[in-house]
Design an enzyme around this catalytic site. Structure first.
Site, PDB file in Angstrom:
ATOM      1  NE  ARG A  96      16.131  36.621  -6.877  1.00  0.00           N
ATOM      2  CZ  ARG A  96      17.039  36.730  -7.848  1.00  0.00           C
ATOM      3  NH1 ARG A  96      18.322  36.818  -7.567  1.00  0.00           N
ATOM      4  NH2 ARG A  96      16.656  36.778  -9.109  1.00  0.00           N
ATOM      5  CG  HIS A 148      21.058  41.785  -6.259  1.00  0.00           C
ATOM      6  ND1 HIS A 148      19.796  41.374  -5.897  1.00  0.00           N
ATOM      7  CD2 HIS A 148      21.447  40.912  -7.235  1.00  0.00           C
ATOM      8  CE1 HIS A 148      19.436  40.319  -6.624  1.00  0.00           C
ATOM      9  NE2 HIS A 148      20.436  40.014  -7.448  1.00  0.00           N
TER      10      HIS A 148
HETATM   11  C1  GLV Z   1      20.263  38.146 -10.513  1.00  0.00           C
HETATM   12  O1  GLV Z   1      19.979  38.211  -9.363  1.00  0.00           O
HETATM   13  C2  GLV Z   1      19.565  37.352 -11.478  1.00  0.00           C
HETATM   14  O2  GLV Z   1      18.542  36.737 -11.139  1.00  0.00           O
HETATM   15  O3  GLV Z   1      20.015  37.315 -12.633  1.00  0.00           O
END
Ligand code: GLV
Length: 309
Positions: free
Chosen positions: A224, A272
């Protein structure tokens, strides 16, 4: 009694459609349906703000749409009795591993540089940075960390792992605990962060720790954004200490247009996309969690709220 889908900024209507396909006669709403608050028994979400959950007095289950549920656990008004579940998707771990290998090869095999050279029709061969000289160190040896190790091992990379608490992995040697972290970093040329974001791991990758990595090391973050102090990373990239960074997650997503990460020559930045769990699986596991809660059955995907994963 039914399920409220609050997955924004992920498309709530798409998730709601997927949940409806699995939910049988359980009603499924999005916020636009304005369901009566007392009828909401489960919420499917990605990130929540404080003040939302207390409005639903009969809530039993809060299901995340990802493997990480930091966006749900951080709300201070999460009622004690509510079960929080995450998604477990084995294909997701493999896709994240593919992403990490691609990002690492981008730097170790100079793909970024060759793309620039091609734009100038330039033929210039660079020395290959051999796999055996790139020690991969993976922070977090859960499903994702182990899949990343499995992707690197057959390519000839030495791989070790670090976990916060003592946790063995079937495929690699793992060192654990805060006391082992600096020694681990000092022997890591390719640092991959695959940790869950918790109070303990927030800001873990700061200047003091990143500076311990060997000269030319590459940092990959698929955990993250909150794990990494972006300004500290920039300083060490600019000073020449770090060789590159592969960033799929950011403190603010999306990073503002004028954020340095977009332009930096030594950063490969992606939105992401390393992997998300399949929507059908998200829906299936959300409905299953509600059915289990109604019947008082064990919850295989429940997170330990004290640990944060
Ligand atoms: C992606 O970031 C997830 O948490 O699946």
């Amino acid at each position: 009694m039914g399920i409220l889908v609050l997955t924004e900024p992920a498309p709530a209507d798409d998730y709601a459609d997927a949940v409806r396909k699995m939910a049988g006669d359980i009603p499924v709403w999005t916020s636009g349906d304005h369901p009566e608050a007392t009828r909401v028994e489960a919420i499917l979400a990605w990130r929540l703000k404080p003040g939302i959950l207390p409005a639903y007095p009969n809530l039993r289950v809060l299901s995340g749409i990802g493997a990480g549920v930091d966006g749900l656990l951080h709300v201070p008004d999460l009622p004690e009795h509510v079960v929080v579940t995450r998604v477990v998707d084995p294909a997701q771990a493999v896709e994240i591993a593919q992403y990490v290998v691609a990002g690492v090869l981008h730097f170790t095999r100079d793909i970024g540089e060759y793309v620039r050279q091609q734009a100038e029709s330039r033929w210039r061969r660079l020395p290959v940075r051999g796999a055996s000289r790139c020690r991969v160190g993976i922070l977090g040896v859960g499903r994702v960390g182990q899949a990343i190790a499995n992707a690197f091992l057959p390519l000839g990379y030495p791989v070790t792992g670090w976990s916060r608490s003592s946790r063995p992995a079937s495929n690699i040697e793992v060192v654990s605990g805060a006391g082992a972290l600096l020694g681990f970093l000092a022997c890591t040329d390719i640092l991959v962060c695959a940790l869950p974001l918790t109070q303990e791991t927030h800001g873990l990758l700061n200047r003091a720790r990143l500076a311990v990595l060997p000269q030319g090391a590459i940092v990959v973050n698929v955990g993250r954004g909150g794990h990494l102090v972006e300004a500290d990373l920039r300083e060490l990239l600019d000073s020449g200490h770090l060789g590159g960074a592969v960033l799929d997650v950011f403190a603010n997503e999306p990073p503002p247009r004028d954020n340095w990460v977009w332009q930096h020559q030594k950063v490969l930045a992606t939105p992401h996309i390393a992997s998300s769990p399949a929507r059908q699986l998200v829906a299936e596991q959300c409905v299953d969690a509600l059915v289990r809660a109604r019947r008082g059955l064990a919850q295989p995907n429940a997170v330990d709220r004290a640990l944060g994963y």
